[in-house]
Design a protein around this motif. Structure first.
Motif, PDB file in Angstrom:
ATOM      1  N   SER A 167       0.971  -1.108   0.163  1.00 53.95           N
ATOM      2  CA  SER A 167       0.139   0.126   0.395  1.00 53.95           C
ATOM      3  C   SER A 167       0.980   1.305  -0.290  1.00 53.95           C
ATOM      4  N   LEU A 168       1.924   1.114   0.733  1.00 53.34           N
ATOM      5  CA  LEU A 168       2.752   2.528   1.082  1.00 53.34           C
ATOM      6  C   LEU A 168       3.461   2.633  -0.458  1.00 53.34           C
ATOM      7  N   GLU A 169       4.267   1.442  -1.318  1.00 52.83           N
ATOM      8  CA  GLU A 169       4.519   1.701  -2.711  1.00 52.83           C
ATOM      9  C   GLU A 169       4.224   1.807  -3.084  1.00 52.83           C
ATOM     10  N   HIS A 170       2.579   1.968  -3.596  1.00 55.04           N
ATOM     11  CA  HIS A 170       1.104   1.962  -4.162  1.00 55.04           C
ATOM     12  C   HIS A 170       1.131   3.777  -3.940  1.00 55.04           C
ATOM     13  N   TYR A 171       1.665   3.830  -2.750  1.00 55.80           N
ATOM     14  CA  TYR A 171       0.910   5.913  -2.662  1.00 55.80           C
ATOM     15  C   TYR A 171       2.603   6.409  -3.067  1.00 55.80           C
ATOM     16  N   THR A 172       3.969   5.853  -2.687  1.00 56.84           N
ATOM     17  CA  THR A 172       4.623   6.897  -3.174  1.00 56.84           C
ATOM     18  C   THR A 172       4.875   6.635  -4.039  1.00 56.84           C
ATOM     19  N   ALA A 173       4.477   5.497  -5.581  1.00 58.76           N
ATOM     20  CA  ALA A 173       4.734   5.404  -7.141  1.00 58.76           C
ATOM     21  C   ALA A 173       3.589   7.171  -7.361  1.00 58.76           C
ATOM     22  N   ARG A 174       2.700   6.911  -6.651  1.00 64.78           N
ATOM     23  CA  ARG A 174       0.788   7.929  -7.236  1.00 64.78           C
ATOM     24  C   ARG A 174       2.139   9.055  -6.389  1.00 64.78           C
TER      25      ARG A 174
ATOM     26  N   VAL B 115       4.393  10.803   6.158  1.00 65.53           N
ATOM     27  CA  VAL B 115       4.483  11.627   6.753  1.00 65.53           C
ATOM     28  C   VAL B 115       3.803  10.771   8.051  1.00 65.53           C
ATOM     29  N   ASN B 116       2.706  10.562   7.938  1.00 73.46           N
ATOM     30  CA  ASN B 116       1.928   9.805   8.885  1.00 73.46           C
ATOM     31  C   ASN B 116       2.763   8.630  10.062  1.00 73.46           C
ATOM     32  N   THR B 117       3.071   7.520   8.368  1.00 70.93           N
ATOM     33  CA  THR B 117       3.938   6.536   8.903  1.00 70.93           C
ATOM     34  C   THR B 117       5.078   6.886   9.604  1.00 70.93           C
ATOM     35  N   LEU B 118       5.514   7.907   9.059  1.00 77.60           N
ATOM     36  CA  LEU B 118       7.015   8.496   9.613  1.00 77.60           C
ATOM     37  C   LEU B 118       6.615   8.500  11.297  1.00 77.60           C
ATOM     38  N   ALA B 119       6.017   9.096  11.476  1.00 78.64           N
ATOM     39  CA  ALA B 119       5.916   9.413  12.743  1.00 78.64           C
ATOM     40  C   ALA B 119       4.881   8.529  13.536  1.00 78.64           C
ATOM     41  N   GLU B 120       4.210   7.972  13.326  1.00 81.25           N
ATOM     42  CA  GLU B 120       3.548   6.614  14.190  1.00 81.25           C
ATOM     43  C   GLU B 120       5.150   5.373  14.134  1.00 81.25           C
ATOM     44  N   LEU B 121       5.915   4.809  13.016  1.00 83.69           N
ATOM     45  CA  LEU B 121       6.390   4.028  12.913  1.00 83.69           C
ATOM     46  C   LEU B 121       8.355   4.768  13.343  1.00 83.69           C
ATOM     47  N   GLY B 122       8.682   5.528  12.760  1.00 83.35           N
ATOM     48  CA  GLY B 122       9.711   6.009  13.171  1.00 83.35           C
ATOM     49  C   GLY B 122      10.125   5.382  11.131  1.00 83.35           C
ATOM     50  N   LEU B 123      11.217   4.956  11.277  1.00 83.02           N
ATOM     51  CA  LEU B 123      12.107   4.454  10.139  1.00 83.02           C
ATOM     52  C   LEU B 123      12.118   2.874  10.836  1.00 83.02           C
ATOM     53  N   PRO B 124      11.737   1.968  10.548  1.00 80.91           N
ATOM     54  CA  PRO B 124      11.699   0.849  10.560  1.00 80.91           C
ATOM     55  C   PRO B 124      13.181  -0.294  10.125  1.00 80.91           C
ATOM     56  N   ASP B 125      13.668  -0.938  10.530  1.00 84.18           N
ATOM     57  CA  ASP B 125      14.282  -1.623   9.629  1.00 84.18           C
ATOM     58  C   ASP B 125      14.152  -2.759   9.271  1.00 84.18           C
ATOM     59  N   ASP B 126      12.985  -2.830   7.843  1.00 84.61           N
ATOM     60  CA  ASP B 126      12.497  -3.918   7.143  1.00 84.61           C
ATOM     61  C   ASP B 126      12.251  -3.034   6.024  1.00 84.61           C
ATOM     62  N   GLU B 127      11.149  -4.246   5.264  1.00 83.21           N
ATOM     63  CA  GLU B 127      10.589  -3.281   4.243  1.00 83.21           C
ATOM     64  C   GLU B 127       9.906  -2.006   3.863  1.00 83.21           C
ATOM     65  N   VAL B 128       9.392  -2.194   5.589  1.00 82.44           N
ATOM     66  CA  VAL B 128       8.394  -0.907   4.956  1.00 82.44           C
ATOM     67  C   VAL B 128       9.698   0.444   5.768  1.00 82.44           C
ATOM     68  N   GLY B 129      10.531   0.223   6.223  1.00 89.03           N
ATOM     69  CA  GLY B 129      12.235   1.601   6.614  1.00 89.03           C
ATOM     70  C   GLY B 129      12.132   1.905   5.017  1.00 89.03           C
ATOM     71  N   ALA B 130      12.648   0.154   4.256  1.00 87.79           N
ATOM     72  CA  ALA B 130      13.260   0.479   2.783  1.00 87.79           C
ATOM     73  C   ALA B 130      12.590   1.307   1.530  1.00 87.79           C
ATOM     74  N   ALA B 131      11.070   1.707   2.088  1.00 84.81           N
ATOM     75  CA  ALA B 131       9.898   1.786   1.272  1.00 84.81           C
ATOM     76  C   ALA B 131       9.991   3.474   1.809  1.00 84.81           C
ATOM     77  N   LEU B 132      10.213   3.988   2.366  1.00 83.88           N
ATOM     78  CA  LEU B 132      10.206   5.468   3.083  1.00 83.88           C
ATOM     79  C   LEU B 132      12.130   5.584   2.643  1.00 83.88           C
ATOM     80  N   ARG B 133      12.943   5.104   2.951  1.00 85.71           N
ATOM     81  CA  ARG B 133      13.787   5.560   2.622  1.00 85.71           C
ATOM     82  C   ARG B 133      14.092   5.655   1.095  1.00 85.71           C
ATOM     83  N   ARG B 134      13.689   5.174   0.352  1.00 86.16           N
ATOM     84  CA  ARG B 134      13.594   5.438  -1.065  1.00 86.16           C
ATOM     85  C   ARG B 134      12.645   6.497  -1.560  1.00 86.16           C
ATOM     86  N   ASP B 135      11.566   6.737  -1.591  1.00 88.44           N
ATOM     87  CA  ASP B 135      10.731   7.672  -1.456  1.00 88.44           C
ATOM     88  C   ASP B 135      10.998   8.605  -0.284  1.00 88.44           C
TER      89      ASP B 135
END
Length: 194
Positions: free
Chosen positions: A58-65, A106-126
């Motif tokens: 879902s996050l990757e879909h959002y960031t690509a758009r 932004v909401n995800t960073l506020a909620e989860l920070g930058l996790p050391d997983d695939e979600v964190g990797a998607a946030l870093r790429r964005d």
């Protein structure tokens, strides 16, 4: 022989994205995802394997758009200052049109920070892609004379991304359109040639 899927996987990801955007990762239950996508619990897990995996999709879909929209503006016509003004204005308008949900990133960073997983990797790429696009536009602006001489493109890119993130938070806390536009105008006045 496996049965063919009887649903549109990309539509399910889009629907899940809205559920996560509305409620955040932790507060979105499997039942919320089932209701949003129209899928049963077993279909959600058989297709996406886990809530976290569906969230990453879902996050990757959002960031690509969102990156696509921002890239179209930043690489479009006009001076760099005009394009940056449009990006800032779009951030304000988008938040008001999206029921003040802010930005999923932004909401995800506020909620989860930058996790050391695939979600964190998607946030870093964005973040990296946004910073690269902004820095490129700033370099163009210094050359076309619409932005001040001597600006460090990397520093200004961080400034612009932070300003937009702040505007998204302003929307979530109910700030007026006028206040958000004033922040955008102040940011632009700090970097434009006078």
């Amino acid at each position: 022989m496996a049965r063919p899927r009887e649903f549109d996987e990309s539509a399910a990801v889009e629907s899940a994205m809205h559920a996560f955007w509305d409620h955040g990762y932790d507060a979105t239950s499997t039942q919320d995802l089932c209701a949003a996508t129209g899928l049963g619990r077993s279909s959600v897990y058989n297709t996406f394997t886990s809530k976290k995996a569906l969230f990453r999709r879902s996050l990757e879909h959002y960031t690509a758009r969102e990156l696509g929209k921002r890239k179209a503006i930043l690489e479009g016509p006009g001076t760099a200052a005009e394009r940056l003004a449009e990006v800032l204005d779009t951030a304000v308008v988008a938040d008001l049109e999206n029921r003040r949900r802010g930005c999923l990133v932004v909401n995800t960073l506020a909620e989860l920070g930058l996790p050391d997983d695939e979600v964190g990797a998607a946030l870093r790429r964005d973040t990296e892609q946004n910073l690269a696009m902004f820095a490129g536009c700033v370099r163009e602006g210094v050359l076309d004379g619409s932005l001040r001489d001597g600006l460090d493109p990397a520093d200004v890119a961080e400034f612009l991304l932070s300003t937009i993130s702040g505007i998204r938070v302003m929307a979530r806390r109910g700030s007026s359109r006028r206040a958000m536009h004033h922040v955008a105008d102040l940011a632009l006045s700090a970097i434009t040639a006078h």
